[in-house]
Scaffold this motif. Structure first.
Motif, PDB file in Angstrom:
ATOM      1  N   TYR A  30       0.818  -1.216   0.000  1.00 42.48           N
ATOM      2  CA  TYR A  30       0.000   0.000   0.000  1.00 42.48           C
ATOM      3  C   TYR A  30       0.848   1.260   0.000  1.00 42.48           C
ATOM      4  O   TYR A  30       1.966   1.280   0.506  1.00 42.48           O
ATOM      5  CB  TYR A  30      -0.936  -0.007   1.214  1.00 42.48           C
ATOM      6  N   ARG A  31       0.287   2.314  -0.580  1.00 46.75           N
ATOM      7  CA  ARG A  31       0.919   3.631  -0.607  1.00 46.75           C
ATOM      8  C   ARG A  31      -0.105   4.647  -0.137  1.00 46.75           C
ATOM      9  O   ARG A  31      -1.257   4.616  -0.559  1.00 46.75           O
ATOM     10  CB  ARG A  31       1.396   3.983  -2.009  1.00 46.75           C
ATOM     11  N   LEU A  32       0.339   5.548   0.727  1.00 46.02           N
ATOM     12  CA  LEU A  32      -0.501   6.644   1.191  1.00 46.02           C
ATOM     13  C   LEU A  32      -0.104   7.923   0.463  1.00 46.02           C
ATOM     14  O   LEU A  32       1.085   8.231   0.349  1.00 46.02           O
ATOM     15  CB  LEU A  32      -0.326   6.862   2.690  1.00 46.02           C
ATOM     16  N   TYR A  33      -1.088   8.641  -0.031  1.00 44.58           N
ATOM     17  CA  TYR A  33      -0.862   9.966  -0.599  1.00 44.58           C
ATOM     18  C   TYR A  33      -1.331  10.975   0.434  1.00 44.58           C
ATOM     19  O   TYR A  33      -2.480  10.934   0.879  1.00 44.58           O
ATOM     20  CB  TYR A  33      -1.631  10.136  -1.912  1.00 44.58           C
ATOM     21  N   LEU A  34      -0.423  11.866   0.841  1.00 43.08           N
ATOM     22  CA  LEU A  34      -0.688  12.833   1.892  1.00 43.08           C
ATOM     23  C   LEU A  34      -0.278  14.224   1.412  1.00 43.08           C
ATOM     24  O   LEU A  34       0.430  14.352   0.412  1.00 43.08           O
ATOM     25  CB  LEU A  34       0.111  12.480   3.150  1.00 43.08           C
ATOM     26  N   ARG A  35      -0.708  15.236   2.151  1.00 40.83           N
ATOM     27  CA  ARG A  35      -0.255  16.611   1.916  1.00 40.83           C
ATOM     28  C   ARG A  35       0.142  17.216   3.246  1.00 40.83           C
ATOM     29  O   ARG A  35      -0.548  17.055   4.249  1.00 40.83           O
ATOM     30  CB  ARG A  35      -1.365  17.458   1.291  1.00 40.83           C
ATOM     31  N   ALA A  36       1.249  17.942   3.261  1.00 42.30           N
ATOM     32  CA  ALA A  36       1.779  18.502   4.500  1.00 42.30           C
ATOM     33  C   ALA A  36       0.854  19.536   5.119  1.00 42.30           C
ATOM     34  O   ALA A  36       0.851  19.706   6.333  1.00 42.30           O
ATOM     35  CB  ALA A  36       3.155  19.122   4.246  1.00 42.30           C
ATOM     36  N   ASP A  37       0.033  20.218   4.330  1.00 37.36           N
ATOM     37  CA  ASP A  37      -0.840  21.264   4.880  1.00 37.36           C
ATOM     38  C   ASP A  37      -2.260  20.771   5.144  1.00 37.36           C
ATOM     39  O   ASP A  37      -3.163  21.563   5.368  1.00 37.36           O
ATOM     40  CB  ASP A  37      -0.867  22.478   3.950  1.00 37.36           C
ATOM     41  N   PRO A  39      -4.741  18.720   7.645  1.00 28.56           N
ATOM     42  CA  PRO A  39      -4.826  18.165   9.006  1.00 28.56           C
ATOM     43  C   PRO A  39      -5.118  16.669   9.030  1.00 28.56           C
ATOM     44  O   PRO A  39      -4.582  15.936   9.869  1.00 28.56           O
ATOM     45  CB  PRO A  39      -5.970  18.942   9.655  1.00 28.56           C
ATOM     46  N   ARG A  40      -5.936  16.188   8.108  1.00 21.84           N
ATOM     47  CA  ARG A  40      -6.240  14.748   8.075  1.00 21.84           C
ATOM     48  C   ARG A  40      -5.010  13.951   7.659  1.00 21.84           C
ATOM     49  O   ARG A  40      -4.761  12.867   8.177  1.00 21.84           O
ATOM     50  CB  ARG A  40      -7.419  14.485   7.148  1.00 21.84           C
ATOM     51  N   SER A  41      -4.229  14.488   6.732  1.00 20.54           N
ATOM     52  CA  SER A  41      -2.987  13.824   6.329  1.00 20.54           C
ATOM     53  C   SER A  41      -2.006  13.770   7.492  1.00 20.54           C
ATOM     54  O   SER A  41      -1.300  12.763   7.671  1.00 20.54           O
ATOM     55  CB  SER A  41      -2.349  14.561   5.152  1.00 20.54           C
ATOM     56  N   LEU A  42      -1.946  14.827   8.275  1.00 18.17           N
ATOM     57  CA  LEU A  42      -1.057  14.838   9.438  1.00 18.17           C
ATOM     58  C   LEU A  42      -1.466  13.776  10.452  1.00 18.17           C
ATOM     59  O   LEU A  42      -0.611  13.122  11.059  1.00 18.17           O
ATOM     60  CB  LEU A  42      -1.043  16.222  10.077  1.00 18.17           C
ATOM     61  N   ARG A  43      -2.775  13.567  10.644  1.00 14.81           N
ATOM     62  CA  ARG A  43      -3.255  12.514  11.543  1.00 14.81           C
ATOM     63  C   ARG A  43      -2.812  11.143  11.060  1.00 14.81           C
ATOM     64  O   ARG A  43      -2.382  10.291  11.844  1.00 14.81           O
ATOM     65  CB  ARG A  43      -4.781  12.547  11.650  1.00 14.81           C
ATOM     66  N   VAL A  44      -2.931  10.920   9.754  1.00 20.90           N
ATOM     67  CA  VAL A  44      -2.542   9.625   9.184  1.00 20.90           C
ATOM     68  C   VAL A  44      -1.032   9.427   9.299  1.00 20.90           C
ATOM     69  O   VAL A  44      -0.566   8.348   9.671  1.00 20.90           O
ATOM     70  CB  VAL A  44      -3.023   9.517   7.718  1.00 20.90           C
ATOM     71  N   ALA A  45      -0.248  10.465   9.011  1.00 22.40           N
ATOM     72  CA  ALA A  45       1.209  10.366   9.119  1.00 22.40           C
ATOM     73  C   ALA A  45       1.626  10.077  10.563  1.00 22.40           C
ATOM     74  O   ALA A  45       2.523   9.258  10.808  1.00 22.40           O
ATOM     75  CB  ALA A  45       1.861  11.654   8.625  1.00 22.40           C
ATOM     76  N   ALA A  46       0.975  10.731  11.513  1.00 22.09           N
ATOM     77  CA  ALA A  46       1.281  10.484  12.927  1.00 22.09           C
ATOM     78  C   ALA A  46       0.942   9.046  13.311  1.00 22.09           C
ATOM     79  O   ALA A  46       1.698   8.394  14.042  1.00 22.09           O
ATOM     80  CB  ALA A  46       0.525  11.470  13.812  1.00 22.09           C
ATOM     81  N   THR A 102     -13.498  14.790  -7.478  1.00 24.91           N
ATOM     82  CA  THR A 102     -12.339  15.518  -6.981  1.00 24.91           C
ATOM     83  C   THR A 102     -11.369  14.561  -6.305  1.00 24.91           C
ATOM     84  O   THR A 102     -11.777  13.689  -5.550  1.00 24.91           O
ATOM     85  CB  THR A 102     -12.800  16.585  -5.967  1.00 24.91           C
ATOM     86  N   LEU A 103     -10.088  14.726  -6.576  1.00 24.28           N
ATOM     87  CA  LEU A 103      -9.063  13.952  -5.888  1.00 24.28           C
ATOM     88  C   LEU A 103      -8.933  14.505  -4.480  1.00 24.28           C
ATOM     89  O   LEU A 103      -8.926  15.711  -4.290  1.00 24.28           O
ATOM     90  CB  LEU A 103      -7.718  14.092  -6.593  1.00 24.28           C
ATOM     91  N   THR A 104      -8.834  13.622  -3.508  1.00 20.91           N
ATOM     92  CA  THR A 104      -8.646  14.069  -2.134  1.00 20.91           C
ATOM     93  C   THR A 104      -7.523  13.296  -1.466  1.00 20.91           C
ATOM     94  O   THR A 104      -7.199  12.182  -1.868  1.00 20.91           O
ATOM     95  CB  THR A 104      -9.929  13.909  -1.287  1.00 20.91           C
ATOM     96  N   VAL A 105      -6.937  13.908  -0.476  1.00 19.82           N
ATOM     97  CA  VAL A 105      -5.940  13.261   0.363  1.00 19.82           C
ATOM     98  C   VAL A 105      -6.402  13.392   1.798  1.00 19.82           C
ATOM     99  O   VAL A 105      -7.129  14.337   2.110  1.00 19.82           O
ATOM    100  CB  VAL A 105      -4.538  13.896   0.185  1.00 19.82           C
ATOM    101  N   PRO A 106      -6.070  12.475   2.667  1.00 20.36           N
ATOM    102  CA  PRO A 106      -5.246  11.300   2.396  1.00 20.36           C
ATOM    103  C   PRO A 106      -5.984  10.277   1.540  1.00 20.36           C
ATOM    104  O   PRO A 106      -7.206  10.203   1.570  1.00 20.36           O
ATOM    105  CB  PRO A 106      -4.976  10.740   3.784  1.00 20.36           C
ATOM    106  N   ALA A 107      -5.197   9.521   0.790  1.00 25.11           N
ATOM    107  CA  ALA A 107      -5.745   8.442  -0.028  1.00 25.11           C
ATOM    108  C   ALA A 107      -4.846   7.217   0.149  1.00 25.11           C
ATOM    109  O   ALA A 107      -3.621   7.328   0.064  1.00 25.11           O
ATOM    110  CB  ALA A 107      -5.809   8.838  -1.490  1.00 25.11           C
ATOM    111  N   SER A 118      -9.223   3.590  -0.275  1.00 26.69           N
ATOM    112  CA  SER A 118     -10.106   4.478   0.481  1.00 26.69           C
ATOM    113  C   SER A 118      -9.513   5.876   0.537  1.00 26.69           C
ATOM    114  O   SER A 118      -8.294   6.043   0.535  1.00 26.69           O
ATOM    115  CB  SER A 118     -10.300   3.945   1.899  1.00 26.69           C
ATOM    116  N   ASP A 119     -10.393   6.855   0.579  1.00 24.92           N
ATOM    117  CA  ASP A 119      -9.972   8.224   0.844  1.00 24.92           C
ATOM    118  C   ASP A 119     -10.752   8.793   2.028  1.00 24.92           C
ATOM    119  O   ASP A 119     -10.853   9.991   2.204  1.00 24.92           O
ATOM    120  CB  ASP A 119     -10.107   9.112  -0.393  1.00 24.92           C
TER     121      ASP A 119
END
Length: 141
Positions: A30-37, A39-46, A102-107, A118-119
Motif C-alpha cells: 500500500y501507498r498513502l498519498y498525503l499533503r503537508a498542509d 490536518p487529516r494527512s497529518l493525523r494519518v502520518a502520525a 475531486t481527488l482528495t488526500v489522504p488516499a 479508500s480516501d
C-alpha cells in the motif's frame, strides 16, 4: 453499433474499500498519498509513526498545490485537483471507470492493482491499526 456514455447524474461513488475485506494485509503493498498542509494527512502520518509501520506502507507527500495548480475541495485544505498529481489521478481512475470526482488526500492506494482503496480518513486510520496488529507487519525482535 455505437455506445452512448451518459453523464453521471449523482455524486461520484465513495471509495470506501477496507484492508482485510477485499484487500489483503501484505507489507509494502500500500501507498498513502498525503499533503503537508492537510490536518487529516497529518493525523494519518502520525498514526503511521506511532504504530511503527512507516517502513511497511509507502508514503508520497504531495505539494501544497500552489506550485502545481488550483486546489478544489471543502475548504479544509485537503482537496487536490492539479496536473502534477498524475499518479494519484491514475489510481482514482483505476478505482472507478472514468472517475470524474475531486481527488482528495489522504488516499490509501493498493499498488498491486493501482486502485484507491479508500480516501475516508477514519477508515484509513482503522486499516492502519489493523495492519499494525497483523503478524506480517510485526517487526522481528
Amino acid at each position: 453499433m455505437s455506445h452512448t456514455v451518459l453523464p453521471r447524474t449523482g455524486p461520484a461513488p465513495a471509495l470506501r474499500g477496507r484492508i482485510g475485506a477485499g484487500f489483503s494485509p501484505v507489507p509494502h503493498r500500500y501507498r498513502l498519498y498525503l499533503r503537508a498542509d492537510c490536518p487529516r494527512s497529518l493525523r494519518v502520518a502520525a498514526a503511521l509513526t506511532v504504530l511503527g509501520i512507516e517502513d511497511a506502507v509507502a508514503t508520497t507527500v504531495l505539494g501544497t498545490g500552489t506550485e502545481t495548480g488550483t486546489l478544489v475541495g471543502t475548504g479544509t485544505g485537503c482537496g487536490t485537483e492539479a496536473a502534477g498529481y498524475t499518479a494519484l489521478r491514475l489510481a482514482y481512475e483505476a478505482a472507478g471507470h472514468h472517475f470524474d470526482g475531486t481527488l482528495t488526500v489522504p488516499a490509501l492506494v493498493d499498488t498491486w492493482s493501482g486502485r484507491v482503496v479508500s480516501d475516508h480518513t477514519p477508515d484509513i486510520l482503522d486499516d492502519l491499526h489493523f495492519l499494525a496488529g497483523h503478524p506480517a507487519f510485526r517487526k522481528a525482535s
